[in-house]
Scaffold this active site. Structure first.
Site, PDB file in Angstrom:
ATOM      1  CE  LYS A  11      -7.352 -25.313 -21.486  1.00  0.00           C
ATOM      2  NZ  LYS A  11      -8.869 -25.107 -21.444  1.00  0.00           N
ATOM      3  CB  ALA A  98      -9.408 -36.780 -20.932  1.00  0.00           C
ATOM      4  CB  ILE A 101      -8.314 -28.000 -16.389  1.00  0.00           C
ATOM      5  CG1 ILE A 101      -7.855 -29.355 -15.744  1.00  0.00           C
ATOM      6  CG2 ILE A 101      -9.584 -27.507 -15.671  1.00  0.00           C
ATOM      7  CD1 ILE A 101      -8.001 -29.657 -14.267  1.00  0.00           C
ATOM      8  N   GLY A 102      -6.857 -28.492 -19.416  1.00  0.00           N
ATOM      9  CA  GLY A 102      -5.499 -28.379 -20.109  1.00  0.00           C
ATOM     10  C   GLY A 102      -4.241 -29.153 -19.530  1.00  0.00           C
ATOM     11  N   GLY A 103      -4.399 -30.169 -18.915  1.00  0.00           N
ATOM     12  CA  GLY A 103      -3.541 -30.713 -18.309  1.00  0.00           C
ATOM     13  C   GLY A 103      -2.485 -31.385 -19.173  1.00  0.00           C
ATOM     14  N   GLY A 104      -2.792 -31.811 -20.159  1.00  0.00           N
ATOM     15  CA  GLY A 104      -1.393 -32.288 -21.200  1.00  0.00           C
ATOM     16  C   GLY A 104      -1.042 -31.160 -21.813  1.00  0.00           C
ATOM     17  CG  ASP A 138      -6.558 -25.974 -24.874  1.00  0.00           C
ATOM     18  OD1 ASP A 138      -7.145 -24.670 -25.704  1.00  0.00           O
ATOM     19  OD2 ASP A 138      -7.397 -26.505 -24.254  1.00  0.00           O
TER      20      ASP A 138
END
Length: 287
Positions: A11, A98, A101-104, A138
């Protein structure tokens, strides 16, 4: 690994305005969210129990325990569908943790998509949206996976104009940055919403539109991780149309007009800063 696989794209907050604050302390946002053609992969396969394995270049930085958002997404979907949470989940982790870019969140959204297909679950759109929001602010926008105007605390989503062909270089110093800590450090006034009203003609026009907007969390993030300022300087080189932090950081992006310019910039930055995470990718442009 065999199974059903879904990509969890990175993201990118092309701009992010903090427009207010609710009585409960949550901040209100106005942001144009896009997705880059690089991310993690979720693979799901039938199993008699729920389990998760992880590999990939950034897997060592991820805490894999019962509270992992991928497992929480699986349990939440199973509960909503009235079925046992039976699946083996495998996460190939390529995005830093963390990182803004919205990894989780992208991993959770990909899990919901993959398990909905594996289990034959079809929740009503409103119910799926509410489930995604319960996992994180997110997750709903990551579930959409296309250019989106995000407002409220992340729960209000609307189609954004489609984006022209454009490429980004994503750079992260591999220093985790807590979103609550960034909001706590933020000072200054609130900004007005400034949604894009029309489709930019090309990457240069997109950069001009974005230059009239900002990421209101940048100063706070730099105060916590000064390397962000170094990254922005490194990105501002020949061919870069705009350099900006994404989300709450510490990942920054440079916007480029073509893949060759993006690849050249990524290689040059990697030569100067070999310890950083640096990737070039296209923006996913269509609505």
């Amino acid at each position: 690994m065999s199974g059903l696989s879904v990509e969890a794209w990175a993201k990118v907050n092309l701009y992010l305005h903090v427009t207010g604050r609710r009585d409960d302390g949550y901040h209100l946002l106005d942001s144009l969210v896009a997705f880059a053609g690089i991310g993690d992969t979720i693979t799901v396969s039938p199993s008699s129990a729920l389990s998760l394995t992880v590999d990939g270049p950034t897997a060592a930085r991820l805490d894999v325990d019962d509270d992992n958002i991928v497992l929480r997404a699986a349990r939440a979907l199973a509960q909503a569908a009235g079925r046992p949470p039976q699946a083996h989940l495998h996460l190939t982790k390529r995005l830093p943790v963390a990182a803004g870019i919205g990894g989780g969140s992208a991993d959770a959204a990909a899990t919901l998509r993959a398990l909905s297909r594996l289990w034959g679950v079809r929740l009503a759109p409103a119910a799926l949206h509410a489930l995604a929001l319960s996992l994180g602010a997110d997750v709903p926008v990551c579930l959409r996976g296309r250019p989106t105007r995000m407002s409220g605390i992340g729960e209000t989503l609307a189609d954004a104009p489609s984006l022209p062909p454009a490429w980004v270089v994503l750079v992260n110093p591999l220093i985790g940055l807590s979103t609550p800590a960034v909001f706590k450090a933020r000072q200054g006034c609130f900004s007005d919403p400034m949604p894009l009203e029309s489709r930019p003609a090309d990457a240069a026009a997109l950069a001009r539109m974005l230059a009239a907007r900002d990421n209101d969390l940048s100063a706070a993030a730099i105060s916590l991780v000064p390397e962000i300022a170094v990254i922005l300087t490194a990105l501002n080189r020949d061919g870069c149309l705009l350099a900006r932090m994404s989300g709450s950081g510490a990942t920054c992006f440079g916007l480029f007009p073509d893949p060759a310019a993006a690849a050249a910039a990524a290689a040059a930055i990697a030569a100067d800063y070999p310890a950083w995470w640096i990737k070039s990718a296209s923006l996913i442009s269509s609505t």
